[in-house]
Design a protein around this motif. Structure first.
Motif, short mmCIF file in Angstrom:
data_model
loop_
_atom_site.label_atom_id
_atom_site.label_comp_id
_atom_site.label_asym_id
_atom_site.label_seq_id
_atom_site.Cartn_x
_atom_site.Cartn_y
_atom_site.Cartn_z
N LEU A 174 0.81 -1.05 -0.22
CA LEU A 174 -0.35 0.30 -0.43
C LEU A 174 1.19 1.14 -0.39
O LEU A 174 0.23 2.66 0.69
N LYS A 175 2.52 1.00 -0.76
CA LYS A 175 3.58 2.06 -0.55
C LYS A 175 1.97 3.40 -1.27
O LYS A 175 1.75 3.60 -2.27
N HIS A 176 2.66 4.80 -0.55
CA HIS A 176 2.18 5.75 -0.81
C HIS A 176 0.53 6.44 -1.00
O HIS A 176 -0.07 7.14 -0.90
N MET A 177 -0.11 5.41 -0.61
CA MET A 177 -1.59 5.56 -0.51
C MET A 177 -1.80 5.83 1.02
O MET A 177 -1.57 5.67 1.84
N SER A 178 -2.40 7.32 0.97
CA SER A 178 -2.99 7.45 2.37
C SER A 178 -4.77 7.95 2.42
O SER A 178 -5.38 7.41 3.89
N SER A 179 -5.86 6.87 1.36
CA SER A 179 -7.05 7.23 1.54
C SER A 179 -7.05 6.88 -0.14
O SER A 179 -7.13 7.05 -1.13
N TYR A 180 -8.64 5.45 0.55
CA TYR A 180 -8.96 5.84 -0.87
C TYR A 180 -10.81 5.15 -0.56
O TYR A 180 -11.95 4.61 0.62
N PHE A 181 -11.73 5.75 -1.40
CA PHE A 181 -13.18 6.12 -1.64
C PHE A 181 -13.32 5.28 -2.97
O PHE A 181 -13.49 5.54 -3.48
N GLY A 182 -14.35 4.05 -2.22
CA GLY A 182 -14.77 3.35 -3.20
C GLY A 182 -15.29 2.00 -3.11
O GLY A 182 -15.48 1.32 -1.88
N LYS A 183 -15.85 1.53 -4.01
CA LYS A 183 -15.86 0.10 -3.44
C LYS A 183 -15.14 -0.83 -3.88
O LYS A 183 -13.76 -0.75 -3.88
N PHE A 184 -14.80 -2.16 -2.71
CA PHE A 184 -13.90 -2.69 -2.62
C PHE A 184 -15.11 -4.56 -2.55
O PHE A 184 -16.05 -5.08 -3.09
N LYS A 185 -13.90 -5.73 -3.43
CA LYS A 185 -14.34 -6.83 -2.99
C LYS A 185 -13.18 -7.81 -2.17
O LYS A 185 -11.83 -7.81 -2.86
N ASN A 186 -13.78 -8.93 -1.75
CA ASN A 186 -12.99 -9.62 -0.57
C ASN A 186 -11.30 -8.29 -0.46
O ASN A 186 -10.33 -9.09 -0.58
N HIS A 187 -11.61 -7.45 0.37
CA HIS A 187 -10.63 -6.63 0.77
C HIS A 187 -9.58 -6.04 -0.29
O HIS A 187 -8.49 -4.93 0.18
N GLU A 188 -10.59 -6.18 -1.44
CA GLU A 188 -9.00 -5.26 -2.42
C GLU A 188 -10.27 -4.46 -3.27
O GLU A 188 -11.32 -4.20 -3.48
N PHE A 189 -9.17 -3.62 -3.40
CA PHE A 189 -10.17 -1.94 -3.85
C PHE A 189 -11.33 -2.72 -5.27
O PHE A 189 -9.96 -3.48 -6.05
N SER A 190 -11.95 -2.39 -5.81
CA SER A 190 -12.39 -2.97 -6.85
C SER A 190 -13.48 -2.37 -7.38
O SER A 190 -14.81 -2.46 -6.44
N GLY A 191 -13.87 -2.12 -8.74
CA GLY A 191 -15.40 -1.25 -9.42
C GLY A 191 -14.30 0.10 -9.53
O GLY A 191 -13.41 -0.22 -9.08
N ALA A 192 -15.44 1.37 -9.40
CA ALA A 192 -15.21 2.44 -9.06
C ALA A 192 -14.85 3.39 -7.32
O ALA A 192 -15.34 2.95 -6.78
N GLY A 193 -13.61 3.87 -8.10
CA GLY A 193 -12.75 4.01 -6.65
C GLY A 193 -11.66 5.45 -7.01
O GLY A 193 -11.39 5.96 -7.72
N LEU A 194 -11.70 6.71 -5.79
CA LEU A 194 -10.66 7.22 -6.01
C LEU A 194 -9.88 6.98 -4.90
O LEU A 194 -10.07 7.00 -3.58
N LYS A 195 -8.21 7.63 -4.99
CA LYS A 195 -7.22 6.76 -4.31
C LYS A 195 -6.14 8.22 -3.91
O LYS A 195 -5.78 8.66 -5.18
N ILE A 196 -6.12 8.46 -3.45
CA ILE A 196 -5.58 9.71 -2.96
C ILE A 196 -4.30 9.23 -1.85
O ILE A 196 -4.10 8.86 -1.38
N SER A 197 -3.30 9.34 -2.49
CA SER A 197 -1.58 9.82 -1.82
C SER A 197 -1.63 10.51 -0.56
O SER A 197 -1.50 11.68 -1.03
N ASN A 198 -0.46 9.83 0.03
CA ASN A 198 0.08 10.64 1.06
C ASN A 198 1.52 11.92 0.51
O ASN A 198 1.79 13.03 0.86
N LYS A 199 1.78 11.58 -0.95
CA LYS A 199 2.12 12.68 -1.81
C LYS A 199 1.45 13.95 -3.09
O LYS A 199 2.15 14.86 -3.07
N GLY A 200 0.10 13.31 -2.65
CA GLY A 200 -1.02 13.89 -3.54
C GLY A 200 -0.59 13.79 -4.94
O GLY A 200 -1.84 14.09 -5.37
N SER A 201 -0.06 12.77 -5.43
CA SER A 201 -1.08 12.18 -6.31
C SER A 201 -2.52 11.78 -5.96
O SER A 201 -3.05 11.34 -4.83
N PHE A 202 -3.16 10.98 -7.29
CA PHE A 202 -4.48 10.39 -7.03
C PHE A 202 -4.93 10.02 -8.15
O PHE A 202 -4.45 10.31 -9.28
N PHE A 203 -5.99 9.16 -8.12
CA PHE A 203 -6.41 8.13 -9.27
C PHE A 203 -7.99 8.36 -9.40
O PHE A 203 -8.40 7.75 -8.11
#
Length: 332
Positions: A174-203
């Protein structure tokens, strides 16, 4: 320490019960560090009466049909709380070798919200099905660093909509990940979601197997990108902006232009044509590659490896436009 509505976990012990003005107030359990357990009524943080007396389990057995406050079991495997007709009815605490559970019970079945603290220090507060987290709840894990998840749980783990926060100072998946908002499946990010890293980058976009897969948009130190993703890599058709003076539109593989595309330069001539691993091909390089493919076997499969995303089926097979470049130089 960790404070959640109804639950406090600190270096001094654990409390589960009623609160008022940030103090224990009303009925509640307190478990000390040496498993010393008290249960009773509190007023402004002070225990008024400890209702768990010595030998309370024996008294409960003598009054099986009446309401009783007691403790049944020994050491690392016991049940304490309010009993009626031999069953937990009211506040209850279960101590097992693998977990501790606090909740409200009816005929030995917990109802409403509860709290579970696992042997490894992880905890969960929320809805349960039996003694399994199920439904909306809050999970906190401190292995190998602090991860907090708020959202839906089922028997497979984190599933459905949720929010995850991570305080990460170590090298891990989970390097660089500080937050994630969205869908999960079996403990994993799966589906539509927003990930914001602790360095300010996002997907923001589509996820599968905890990696960007599908259509997505990213902003990072190395630029901005909107388009196709495969297993966390920019791959397919997309728009890549490396800086204010350098924009690419076209096909990519492994994060680099590969296939047909156009490089737009603010202060230089634009380059349109064939790219390979981030480098724009000159006319002679293109001619050599075309000659090689045609000489070996002029099939759709050969051409589709040269133009990976352009040729989708036999009806689309056509000669692409080739633009001459004066120099062969890697752009990425």
């Amino acid at each position: 320490g960790i404070l959640i509505k109804g639950l406090l976990v600190s270096k001094y012990g654990k409390y589960y019960g009623n609160w008022n003005n940030q103090k224990f107030d009303g009925k509640g359990f307190f478990i000390g560090n040496k498993n010393k357990i008290t249960f009773g009524n509190y007023e402004e943080g002070t225990l008024i009466n400890n209702q768990l007396k010595k030998n309370a389990d024996k008294k409960c057995k003598k009054n099986e049909m009446k309401k009783c406050i007691g403790l049944k079991g020994k050491e690392d495997n016991f049940v304490a709380g309010e009993f009626e007709s031999k069953k937990l009815n009211g506040y209850g605490y279960i101590k097992d070798k693998n977990f501790e559970f606090f909740g409200i019970f009816k005929n030995n079945t917990n109802i409403g919200n509860g709290a579970m603290i696992f042997k490894n220090g992880d905890l969960y507060y929320g809805n349960f099905k039996g003694l399994r987290p199920f439904g909306s709840g809050l999970s906190i894990s401190q292995r190998p660093f602090l991860i907090t998840y708020l959202g839906n749980h089922d028997k497979q783990g984190l599933n459905g909509n949720g929010v995850m926060f991570a305080d990460n100072n170590e090298e891990n998946t989970l390097k660089h990940m500080s937050s994630y908002f969205g869908k999960f499946k079996n403990h994993e990010f799966s589906g539509a979601g927003l990930k914001i890293s602790n360095k300010g980058s996002f997907f923001y976009g589509e996820w599968k197997f905890a990696m960007p897969n599908g259509i997505g948009f990213s902003v990072a130190e190395d630029g901005k990108y909107a388009g196709d993703w495969v297993n966390g890599q920019k791959q397919g058709l997309g728009l890549l902006i490396k800086n204010r003076n350098n924009t690419f539109v076209g096909e990519l593989i492994n994060n680099k232009p590969h296939g047909m595309g156009v490089m737009y330069h603010k202060n230089k001539e634009n380059k349109e044509g064939q790219w390979e691993h981030g480098k724009f091909l000159t006319k002679s390089e293109v001619d050599d590659k075309v000659k090689k493919y045609v000489t070996s076997s002029p099939t759709l499969e050969n051409f589709s490896s040269f133009y990976p995303n352009l040729l989708k089926n036999k009806e689309q097979q056509s000669q692409p436009k080739i633009v001459v470049a004066t120099k062969s130089k890697s752009e990425f």
